[in-house]
Design a protein around this motif. Sequence first.
Motif, short mmCIF file in Angstrom:
data_model
loop_
_atom_site.label_atom_id
_atom_site.label_comp_id
_atom_site.label_asym_id
_atom_site.label_seq_id
_atom_site.Cartn_x
_atom_site.Cartn_y
_atom_site.Cartn_z
N ARG A 170 0.88 -1.17 0.00
CA ARG A 170 0.00 0.00 0.00
C ARG A 170 0.92 1.22 0.00
NH1 ARG A 170 -3.07 -3.69 -0.90
NH2 ARG A 170 -5.07 -4.11 0.10
N VAL A 191 1.42 4.53 1.00
CA VAL A 191 0.75 5.41 1.96
C VAL A 191 1.75 6.26 2.72
CG1 VAL A 191 -0.76 5.46 4.00
CG2 VAL A 191 -1.04 3.63 2.33
N TYR A 196 -5.41 5.50 13.59
CA TYR A 196 -4.39 5.65 12.56
C TYR A 196 -4.99 6.43 11.40
CZ TYR A 196 -2.01 4.08 8.27
OH TYR A 196 -1.39 4.03 7.06
N GLN A 212 -3.24 7.65 0.95
CA GLN A 212 -2.82 6.61 0.01
C GLN A 212 -2.96 7.11 -1.42
OE1 GLN A 212 -3.51 1.85 -0.96
NE2 GLN A 212 -4.28 2.70 0.94
N HIS A 256 -5.64 -8.46 0.39
CA HIS A 256 -5.26 -9.01 1.69
C HIS A 256 -6.42 -8.80 2.66
CE1 HIS A 256 -3.22 -4.90 2.96
NE2 HIS A 256 -4.52 -4.86 3.09
N HIS A 290 -7.36 -2.78 -4.14
CA HIS A 290 -7.68 -1.53 -4.83
C HIS A 290 -7.09 -1.60 -6.23
CE1 HIS A 290 -8.14 -0.25 -0.70
NE2 HIS A 290 -6.85 -0.30 -0.48
N ASP A 345 -6.95 7.05 4.47
CA ASP A 345 -7.23 5.77 5.12
C ASP A 345 -7.40 6.01 6.61
OD1 ASP A 345 -6.89 3.74 3.06
OD2 ASP A 345 -4.73 4.13 3.12
N ILE A 388 -5.99 0.65 13.93
CA ILE A 388 -4.74 -0.07 14.24
C ILE A 388 -4.33 0.02 15.73
CG2 ILE A 388 -2.23 -0.12 13.79
CD1 ILE A 388 -2.92 0.62 10.86
C1 1HN Z 1 -4.34 -1.45 4.65
O1 1HN Z 1 -4.83 -2.67 4.46
C2 1HN Z 1 -4.62 -0.43 3.74
O2 1HN Z 1 -5.97 -1.83 2.39
C3 1HN Z 1 -4.15 0.84 3.96
O3 1HN Z 1 -5.48 0.14 1.67
C4 1HN Z 1 -3.40 1.13 5.07
C5 1HN Z 1 -2.27 0.40 7.07
C6 1HN Z 1 -1.93 -0.60 7.93
C7 1HN Z 1 -2.41 -1.88 7.75
C8 1HN Z 1 -3.21 -2.18 6.69
C9 1HN Z 1 -5.41 -0.74 2.51
C10 1HN Z 1 -3.07 0.13 5.98
C11 1HN Z 1 -3.55 -1.17 5.77
#
Ligand code: 1HN
Length: 346
Positions: free
Chosen positions: A69, A71, A90, A94, A105, A148, A160, A164
């Motif tokens: 990702r 970000v 959090y 992105q 995932h 995405h 985002d 977390i």
């Molecule tokens: C995550 O799965 C995304 O799916 C974005 O776009 C930020 C930050 C930490 C853990 C998983 C996403 C994330 C994340």
Amino acid sequence: MMDEARKAELKDYSDKIGKNNLVPLWDRLKTLVTPEPKSPCQAHLWQYEDIRPVLLEAGHLLTAKEAERRVLILENPGMPGESKITTSLYAGIQLIMPGEIAPAHKHSQAAFRFIIEGSGAYTAVEGEKSYMRKGDLILTPNGRWHDHGNEGDEPTFWLDGLDIPIVQFLDASFMQHHSEETHEHVINDGDSLARYGSGMMPMDFEPVSNTSPVMKYPYDRTRENLITMKEAGNPDPCHGYKLMYVNPVDGKSAIPTMGAFMQLLPKGFDSSAYRSTDATVFSVVEGTGKSKIGDKTFNWGPNDTFVVPSWHYVQHFANDECVLFSYSDRSVQHALGLWRQDRGNR
Ligand code: 1HN
């Protein structure tokens, strides 16, 4: 005042029991149980003009696949190294470039995407593809496959929001990568909104979780609702016209661990001082204005992000008609009977 000998005696005592991992509560009580919230979280503003160019730079530095990702974390200056925007939440911005895919995932952390810029990109959650437009809120409930992609020709940026730090606090984190780059896309954009988010519900519907079954809350609807409320008049002195994103099944927060909101401040609106125990992250959708948070004032415009710490007075001033998205841990505090607000006395 304590005399030196007695101080030394207590210090010796504390050192002695410390060897057995014991600590006197009388040294700690005042910082553990404070008369009111005392947070390391600081009021702060991130301007989009400082984020956009460096994030685009990362767009050329590494692919979405490489990064998993792409970000930039909005890290609170009061908690360096902790990847937190508030003590419980959090935030990150992105970017997905045209033609890219951010692979599928799933994880225990719940997320939402709040779209800032670009169109033609989508988030797919367990096969339902939601195309992104500015101001849309797209949910990624915990434990669901999501990926995405950008089928358009513009870089697409979004905020985002994830829970977390809550999952970290509870030591309940699991994550899995999908065997394929994308989970099979079988459900059309807007399907869940039609089924669950239009004041009706499929016959014999049984919810599978306490997260809203609606995957996308489109901005055109949200905005229209706020405009209708504005036309009726009578704004709330603290919030203007403000709505909460809800789970239509139970009327509670759309995401159990995060409350999300959208508000309209009419041009010239000068809100009453307000504070609450849920530290709140704001993302400016439309308009310019400023917010006084404690003793600091921040001037903001479209796509800027700012954070109001727990129990800090906030007052918004709208130069134009403004629309502000926000999120906090209010739903968690509510569920636990901890949430408090103070609507000021002005
Ligand atoms: C995550 O799965 C995304 O799916 C974005 O776009 C930020 C930050 C930490 C853990 C998983 C996403 C994330 C994340």
